[in-house]
Motif scaffolding. Structure first.
Motif, PDB file in Angstrom:
ATOM      1  N   HIS A 215      39.453 -15.078 -11.318  1.00 16.78           N
ATOM      2  CA  HIS A 215      39.149 -14.520 -12.635  1.00 16.78           C
ATOM      3  C   HIS A 215      40.450 -13.989 -13.217  1.00 16.78           C
ATOM      4  CE1 HIS A 215      36.802 -11.287 -15.107  1.00 16.78           C
ATOM      5  NE2 HIS A 215      37.263 -12.255 -15.856  1.00 16.78           N
ATOM      6  N   GLU A 216      40.879 -14.570 -14.313  1.00 17.99           N
ATOM      7  CA  GLU A 216      42.133 -14.172 -14.959  1.00 17.99           C
ATOM      8  C   GLU A 216      41.862 -13.070 -15.987  1.00 17.99           C
ATOM      9  OE1 GLU A 216      45.597 -17.003 -16.069  1.00 17.99           O
ATOM     10  OE2 GLU A 216      44.463 -16.709 -17.926  1.00 17.99           O
ATOM     11  N   ILE A 217      42.621 -11.980 -15.876  1.00 19.19           N
ATOM     12  CA  ILE A 217      42.489 -10.828 -16.770  1.00 19.19           C
ATOM     13  C   ILE A 217      43.727 -10.739 -17.653  1.00 19.19           C
ATOM     14  CG2 ILE A 217      42.251  -8.311 -16.865  1.00 19.19           C
ATOM     15  CD1 ILE A 217      39.826  -9.688 -15.728  1.00 19.19           C
ATOM     16  N   PRO A 218      43.599 -10.533 -18.956  1.00 19.55           N
ATOM     17  CA  PRO A 218      42.368 -10.247 -19.718  1.00 19.55           C
ATOM     18  C   PRO A 218      41.782 -11.448 -20.426  1.00 19.55           C
ATOM     19  CG  PRO A 218      44.231  -9.721 -21.076  1.00 19.55           C
ATOM     20  CD  PRO A 218      44.799 -10.300 -19.800  1.00 19.55           C
ATOM     21  N   THR A 219      42.256 -12.678 -20.116  1.00 23.39           N
ATOM     22  CA  THR A 219      41.795 -13.851 -20.851  1.00 23.39           C
ATOM     23  C   THR A 219      40.337 -14.183 -20.558  1.00 23.39           C
ATOM     24  OG1 THR A 219      42.439 -15.401 -19.107  1.00 23.39           O
ATOM     25  CG2 THR A 219      44.134 -14.797 -20.735  1.00 23.39           C
ATOM     26  N   GLN A 220      39.829 -13.679 -19.419  1.00 17.12           N
ATOM     27  CA  GLN A 220      38.467 -13.964 -18.950  1.00 17.12           C
ATOM     28  C   GLN A 220      38.302 -15.415 -18.505  1.00 17.12           C
ATOM     29  OE1 GLN A 220      36.465 -11.320 -18.571  1.00 17.12           O
ATOM     30  NE2 GLN A 220      38.040 -10.062 -19.500  1.00 17.12           N
ATOM     31  N   GLU A 221      39.401 -16.139 -18.343  1.00 13.50           N
ATOM     32  CA  GLU A 221      39.313 -17.518 -17.872  1.00 13.50           C
ATOM     33  C   GLU A 221      39.050 -17.546 -16.364  1.00 13.50           C
ATOM     34  OE1 GLU A 221      42.483 -20.107 -18.969  1.00 13.50           O
ATOM     35  OE2 GLU A 221      42.527 -19.422 -21.057  1.00 13.50           O
ATOM     36  N   ILE A 222      38.409 -18.608 -15.911  1.00 11.18           N
ATOM     37  CA  ILE A 222      38.202 -18.846 -14.486  1.00 11.18           C
ATOM     38  C   ILE A 222      39.125 -19.981 -14.071  1.00 11.18           C
ATOM     39  CG2 ILE A 222      36.572 -19.551 -12.696  1.00 11.18           C
ATOM     40  CD1 ILE A 222      36.049 -16.770 -13.755  1.00 11.18           C
ATOM     41  N   ILE A 223      40.019 -19.705 -13.140  1.00 18.10           N
ATOM     42  CA  ILE A 223      41.018 -20.671 -12.675  1.00 18.10           C
ATOM     43  C   ILE A 223      40.594 -21.219 -11.317  1.00 18.10           C
ATOM     44  CG2 ILE A 223      43.459 -21.065 -12.218  1.00 18.10           C
ATOM     45  CD1 ILE A 223      42.877 -20.088 -15.059  1.00 18.10           C
ATOM     46  N   SER A 224      40.504 -22.536 -11.215  1.00 19.58           N
ATOM     47  CA  SER A 224      40.124 -23.169  -9.948  1.00 19.58           C
ATOM     48  C   SER A 224      41.379 -23.541  -9.160  1.00 19.58           C
ATOM     49  CB  SER A 224      39.289 -24.422 -10.222  1.00 19.58           C
ATOM     50  OG  SER A 224      38.966 -25.089  -9.011  1.00 19.58           O
ATOM     51  N   CYS A 225      41.436 -23.113  -7.901  1.00 20.24           N
ATOM     52  CA  CYS A 225      42.590 -23.394  -7.040  1.00 20.24           C
ATOM     53  C   CYS A 225      42.127 -24.013  -5.725  1.00 20.24           C
ATOM     54  CB  CYS A 225      43.372 -22.120  -6.731  1.00 20.24           C
ATOM     55  SG  CYS A 225      44.070 -21.298  -8.191  1.00 20.24           S
ATOM     56  N   HIS A 226      42.844 -25.023  -5.290  1.00 19.06           N
ATOM     57  CA  HIS A 226      42.601 -25.633  -3.979  1.00 19.06           C
ATOM     58  C   HIS A 226      43.598 -25.022  -2.999  1.00 19.06           C
ATOM     59  CE1 HIS A 226      41.015 -29.177  -1.622  1.00 19.06           C
ATOM     60  NE2 HIS A 226      41.941 -28.673  -0.832  1.00 19.06           N
ATOM     61  N   MET A 227      43.105 -24.516  -1.885  1.00 22.17           N
ATOM     62  CA  MET A 227      43.963 -23.786  -0.942  1.00 22.17           C
ATOM     63  C   MET A 227      43.731 -24.266   0.486  1.00 22.17           C
ATOM     64  SD  MET A 227      44.173 -19.639  -0.312  1.00 22.17           S
ATOM     65  CE  MET A 227      42.438 -19.459   0.196  1.00 22.17           C
ATOM     66  N   ARG A 228      44.806 -24.533   1.201  1.00 20.38           N
ATOM     67  CA  ARG A 228      44.773 -24.812   2.638  1.00 20.38           C
ATOM     68  C   ARG A 228      45.369 -23.606   3.348  1.00 20.38           C
ATOM     69  NH1 ARG A 228      45.097 -29.458   5.793  1.00 20.38           N
ATOM     70  NH2 ARG A 228      43.558 -30.270   4.342  1.00 20.38           N
ATOM     71  N   LEU A 229      44.648 -23.050   4.304  1.00 23.03           N
ATOM     72  CA  LEU A 229      45.058 -21.811   4.983  1.00 23.03           C
ATOM     73  C   LEU A 229      45.055 -22.007   6.492  1.00 23.03           C
ATOM     74  CD1 LEU A 229      43.918 -18.207   4.215  1.00 23.03           C
ATOM     75  CD2 LEU A 229      43.479 -19.127   6.489  1.00 23.03           C
ATOM     76  N   ILE A 230      46.096 -21.510   7.156  1.00 18.63           N
ATOM     77  CA  ILE A 230      46.212 -21.558   8.619  1.00 18.63           C
ATOM     78  C   ILE A 230      46.488 -20.140   9.112  1.00 18.63           C
ATOM     79  CG2 ILE A 230      47.488 -22.516  10.574  1.00 18.63           C
ATOM     80  CD1 ILE A 230      48.198 -24.912   8.791  1.00 18.63           C
ATOM     81  N   TRP A 231      45.724 -19.709  10.134  1.00 17.17           N
ATOM     82  CA  TRP A 231      45.818 -18.312  10.578  1.00 17.17           C
ATOM     83  C   TRP A 231      45.617 -18.175  12.077  1.00 17.17           C
ATOM     84  CZ3 TRP A 231      41.607 -14.829  12.092  1.00 17.17           C
ATOM     85  CH2 TRP A 231      42.015 -13.480  12.231  1.00 17.17           C
ATOM     86  N   LEU A 232      46.356 -17.225  12.644  1.00 12.81           N
ATOM     87  CA  LEU A 232      46.185 -16.757  14.016  1.00 12.81           C
ATOM     88  C   LEU A 232      46.544 -15.274  14.006  1.00 12.81           C
ATOM     89  CD1 LEU A 232      45.676 -17.491  17.071  1.00 12.81           C
ATOM     90  CD2 LEU A 232      48.164 -17.776  17.258  1.00 12.81           C
ATOM     91  N   PRO A 233      45.686 -14.396  14.580  1.00 11.97           N
ATOM     92  CA  PRO A 233      45.993 -12.964  14.567  1.00 11.97           C
ATOM     93  C   PRO A 233      47.403 -12.676  15.082  1.00 11.97           C
ATOM     94  CG  PRO A 233      43.777 -13.303  15.408  1.00 11.97           C
ATOM     95  CD  PRO A 233      44.400 -14.673  15.272  1.00 11.97           C
ATOM     96  N   GLY A 234      48.095 -11.795  14.381  1.00 16.89           N
ATOM     97  CA  GLY A 234      49.450 -11.431  14.779  1.00 16.89           C
ATOM     98  C   GLY A 234      50.525 -12.358  14.259  1.00 16.89           C
ATOM     99  N   HIS A 235      50.126 -13.399  13.509  1.00 15.88           N
ATOM    100  CA  HIS A 235      51.083 -14.352  12.947  1.00 15.88           C
ATOM    101  C   HIS A 235      50.964 -14.350  11.422  1.00 15.88           C
ATOM    102  CE1 HIS A 235      50.899 -15.708  17.104  1.00 15.88           C
ATOM    103  NE2 HIS A 235      51.979 -16.440  16.893  1.00 15.88           N
ATOM    104  N   PRO A 236      52.036 -14.732  10.712  1.00 18.76           N
ATOM    105  CA  PRO A 236      51.966 -14.803   9.249  1.00 18.76           C
ATOM    106  C   PRO A 236      50.940 -15.837   8.793  1.00 18.76           C
ATOM    107  CG  PRO A 236      54.245 -14.863  10.020  1.00 18.76           C
ATOM    108  CD  PRO A 236      53.393 -15.043  11.227  1.00 18.76           C
ATOM    109  N   LEU A 237      50.328 -15.577   7.657  1.00 19.43           N
ATOM    110  CA  LEU A 237      49.439 -16.565   7.045  1.00 19.43           C
ATOM    111  C   LEU A 237      50.267 -17.726   6.510  1.00 19.43           C
ATOM    112  CD1 LEU A 237      46.825 -14.642   4.856  1.00 19.43           C
ATOM    113  CD2 LEU A 237      46.322 -16.203   6.734  1.00 19.43           C
ATOM    114  N   LYS A 238      49.759 -18.930   6.685  1.00 19.65           N
ATOM    115  CA  LYS A 238      50.377 -20.106   6.089  1.00 19.65           C
ATOM    116  C   LYS A 238      49.440 -20.623   5.007  1.00 19.65           C
ATOM    117  CE  LYS A 238      52.811 -21.450  10.340  1.00 19.65           C
ATOM    118  NZ  LYS A 238      53.027 -22.524  11.332  1.00 19.65           N
ATOM    119  N   VAL A 239      49.958 -20.749   3.796  1.00 18.07           N
ATOM    120  CA  VAL A 239      49.128 -21.124   2.653  1.00 18.07           C
ATOM    121  C   VAL A 239      49.806 -22.220   1.834  1.00 18.07           C
ATOM    122  CG1 VAL A 239      48.115 -20.330   0.472  1.00 18.07           C
ATOM    123  CG2 VAL A 239      48.071 -18.836   2.481  1.00 18.07           C
TER     124      VAL A 239
END
Length: 269
Positions: A215-239
């Motif tokens: 939700h983009e403020i203040p334009t009220q637009e909805i932005i669609s994003c495709h995201m690939r995420l890789i995670w392991l506790p104690g490690h940086p997020l990869k996005v």
């Protein structure tokens, strides 16, 4: 839900359009106190928290803005506008007090992400956060089938318990997108995870594909994003991600295996 809120009144939009001009008129090097409840102060504080939530790479430590206590704006020649902030935070899930933060946020004159420095005092101790992260990680690892879901939360604001881990990681990963896309006059909230799919890996990392609505403020637009995420506790997020609003003639995006639209591919690994 924030993503469904009504558009702001015309008078507010007029003030918003004028605010960059008013800021530009400030004398170089000038420093002034801001109303802590102002849109600019709250926006800068949220940018700092987006940065913090991504860097922490910890669903157990996700924080939302509580209240801005103090805000100062300085115009730095050839650099941009720098905000000095003091604010409280809330636990993203429970809404309970999570601590206090001191931060600076520089919006560069160039088209680059805000430069953030932030330090916080948390009410949760590190051991508790690690336990929550490990519990969430084990919950995902012990699923009998890959997690697949749509419309999180649903139209009533509810999240199925089985999808809560995927939602928490979506917020953490989306914080990277929101930090990079934020400007002095545009801010973002996670409105909904439109879809999520878990990829099975042979190593210990967890991997998800998301379509996230911002939700983009203040334009009220909805932005669609495709995201690939890789995670392991104690490690940086990869996005890796690309958003519909990034389609400006570049046809990159092939790095996203399940991407269906061309766009500018952003990644941190």
């Amino acid at each position: 839900m924030q993503g469904l809120s009504a558009a702001p009144p015309a008078a507010f939009l007029l003030l918003l359009r004028l605010s960059p001009l008013l800021l530009a008129a400030a004398a170089p090097g000038a420093e002034r106190e801001l109303n802590p409840s102002s849109r600019l102060a709250a926006g800068a504080a949220r940018v700092a928290l987006h940065y913090l939530n991504f860097q922490a790479a910890s669903p157990g430590s996700l924080q939302a803005l509580g209240q801005v206590r103090k805000a100062t704006l300085k115009s730095i020649p050839d650099a941009g506008h720098k905000y000095y902030l003091q604010f409280t935070t809330e636990d993203y899930k429970s809404g309970e007090n999570a601590g206090t933060c001191l931060a600076t946020v520089l919006y560069p004159n160039t088209k680059s992400p805000p430069v953030v420095s932030i330090k916080c005092m948390h009410t949760k101790d590190q051991k508790q956060i690690q336990e929550e992260d490990n519990s969430l990680y084990q919950k995902i690892r012990h699923q009998t089938k890959p997690i697949i879901g749509n419309n999180i939360p649903d139209s009533y604001g509810n999240i199925e318990p089985a999808l809560e881990p995927a939602w928490a990681l979506a917020v953490a990963g989306s914080s990277y997108i929101m930090w990079e896309k934020s400007t002095e006059n545009l801010g973002y909230f996670v409105a909904q995870v439109k879809s999520v799919k878990q990829w099975i890996r042979k190593d210990d990392f967890i991997e998800f594909d998301y379509t996230v609505l911002l939700h983009e403020i203040p334009t009220q637009e909805i932005i669609s994003c495709h995201m690939r995420l890789i995670w392991l506790p104690g490690h940086p997020l990869k996005v890796k991600y690309f958003c519909a609003s990034d389609n400006m003639g570049l046809d990159d995006g092939s790095g996203m295996e399940s991407g269906s639209a061309a766009g500018i591919l952003h990644e941190n690994f």
